[in-house]
Each structure stands twice: as structure tokens, then as C-alpha cells.
Design a protein around this motif. Sequence first.
Motif, short mmCIF file in Angstrom:
data_model
loop_
_atom_site.label_atom_id
_atom_site.label_comp_id
_atom_site.label_asym_id
_atom_site.label_seq_id
_atom_site.Cartn_x
_atom_site.Cartn_y
_atom_site.Cartn_z
N LEU A 110 38.31 6.12 0.45
CA LEU A 110 38.62 5.28 1.78
C LEU A 110 36.70 5.62 2.12
O LEU A 110 36.33 4.91 2.76
CB LEU A 110 39.25 5.92 2.91
N ARG A 111 36.13 7.17 2.00
CA ARG A 111 35.16 7.26 2.66
C ARG A 111 33.46 6.16 1.28
O ARG A 111 33.09 5.82 2.35
CB ARG A 111 34.37 8.72 2.16
N LEU A 112 34.11 6.55 0.41
CA LEU A 112 33.23 5.83 -0.32
C LEU A 112 32.94 4.00 -0.25
O LEU A 112 32.17 2.89 0.49
CB LEU A 112 33.39 4.97 -1.89
N VAL A 113 34.28 3.40 0.35
CA VAL A 113 34.51 2.01 1.37
C VAL A 113 34.22 1.46 1.97
O VAL A 113 33.09 0.75 2.60
CB VAL A 113 36.17 1.59 1.42
N MET A 114 33.86 2.49 2.99
CA MET A 114 33.76 2.81 4.37
C MET A 114 31.65 3.10 4.04
O MET A 114 31.46 2.18 5.11
CB MET A 114 33.32 4.27 5.69
N GLU A 115 31.14 3.24 3.05
CA GLU A 115 29.91 3.47 3.28
C GLU A 115 29.53 2.33 2.34
O GLU A 115 27.91 1.52 2.73
CB GLU A 115 29.47 4.36 1.70
N HIS A 116 30.24 1.84 1.60
CA HIS A 116 30.08 0.53 1.25
C HIS A 116 29.97 -1.14 2.02
O HIS A 116 29.07 -1.34 2.26
CB HIS A 116 30.01 0.30 -0.37
N ALA A 117 31.12 -0.55 2.91
CA ALA A 117 31.54 -2.07 4.35
C ALA A 117 30.15 -1.32 4.93
O ALA A 117 29.22 -2.67 5.41
CB ALA A 117 32.13 -1.74 4.58
N GLY A 118 29.29 -0.28 5.34
CA GLY A 118 28.23 -0.10 5.99
C GLY A 118 27.50 -0.81 5.99
O GLY A 118 26.40 -1.71 6.13
N ALA A 119 27.23 -0.25 4.39
CA ALA A 119 25.89 -1.00 3.70
C ALA A 119 25.55 -2.97 3.59
O ALA A 119 25.28 -3.29 3.82
CB ALA A 119 25.31 -0.56 2.63
N TRP A 120 26.91 -3.63 3.34
CA TRP A 120 26.94 -4.72 3.96
C TRP A 120 26.78 -5.39 5.04
O TRP A 120 26.07 -6.10 5.13
CB TRP A 120 28.69 -5.12 2.58
N LEU A 121 27.31 -4.54 5.79
CA LEU A 121 27.15 -4.76 7.54
C LEU A 121 25.86 -4.66 7.25
O LEU A 121 25.61 -5.58 8.26
CB LEU A 121 28.25 -3.66 8.39
N ASP A 122 25.17 -3.91 6.60
CA ASP A 122 23.75 -3.58 7.01
C ASP A 122 22.91 -4.94 7.10
O ASP A 122 21.66 -5.46 7.06
CB ASP A 122 22.65 -2.70 6.85
N GLN A 123 23.16 -5.59 6.16
CA GLN A 123 22.42 -6.85 5.43
C GLN A 123 23.45 -8.04 5.59
O GLN A 123 22.18 -8.70 6.14
CB GLN A 123 23.11 -7.29 3.80
N HIS A 124 24.21 -7.81 6.53
CA HIS A 124 24.87 -8.89 7.11
C HIS A 124 24.67 -9.77 8.19
O HIS A 124 25.42 -10.34 8.94
CB HIS A 124 26.10 -9.41 6.01
N ALA A 125 25.05 -8.40 8.89
CA ALA A 125 24.97 -8.53 10.80
C ALA A 125 23.99 -8.86 11.39
O ALA A 125 24.37 -8.93 12.64
CB ALA A 125 25.96 -7.21 10.33
N GLY A 126 22.99 -8.82 10.84
CA GLY A 126 21.49 -9.09 11.17
C GLY A 126 22.37 -10.64 12.45
O GLY A 126 21.54 -10.74 13.42
#
Length: 131
Positions: A110-126
Motif C-alpha cells: 500500500l505504501r508503494l501504491v501511495m508513493e507511485h500514485a503520488g508521483a503520477w499525481l505530481d506529473q498530471h495534477a498540474g
Amino acid sequence: MAYASAHDEMIFCVDDLVEALGNDDRAVGKVVRLVRNCIGTGIEPLNRAGEAVQQGRFMEARRIVHQLRDAISELGARRFVGACLGLELALAEGKVLEIPLLFTAAETELRLVMEHAGAWLDQHAGRHAAR
């Protein structure tokens, strides 16, 4: 896919979801909201499940883990889903000796999912900063 390697696709991959929703900015916006909702509770659900186990309420813990697995599975989190399935089975069968190790595995995933999801959000949420 710039945010993950092929191995990482087992941890988190929403490419198919974005494509199914239209593969455009609107689809990405929907997935951004979904990702935020899915990871917004952090590991709190696992903590609640752990408390239920400590109190001997294995079926309640199993239900919590199942709900969390169901929500996070939308993010293509295959490794987390696998860890949860093992934990759910151990909880259902009352395999007390296996449960702590399986909880640790589920939390790690779950921590890995959150880490990868956060990285994805950093790329796309802008482009989709409305929160």
C-alpha cells in the motif's frame, strides 16, 4: 509511460483506466480525482483492520481489507491486490501465525501504491489542480 517501468506497472498503473475514459484531458482529470480519493485515507484502513485483529474480530478486519482492496484495485495495483487476498484468506481461516507477516506485506504494498500514485499525481495534477 514516463512514470513507471514495466515492473512498476504491477504496483500502480492507471493507463488503461485513462484510455477507457477517453484518453484526453477530461479522462486524466477524472483519474486524478479517483487517485486522490483512493490514496487520501493513507494506511488508516489497514490500521483499523489491525485493531480489529487485536480485538479478535477477524471477519471485521477481513471486511475492511476487502473494501480497501476493492478501492485500490482501480489503480491497477496488482501486487497490493495479491497481498490483500492472502491476508483476507488468512483472516477468514483464522491463521493467527500468518496474519502479522501478511499485514506487513499489505502495508508495504500500500505504501508503494501511495508513493507511485503520488508521483503520477505530481506529473498530471498540474493541469488539473482543482482539489
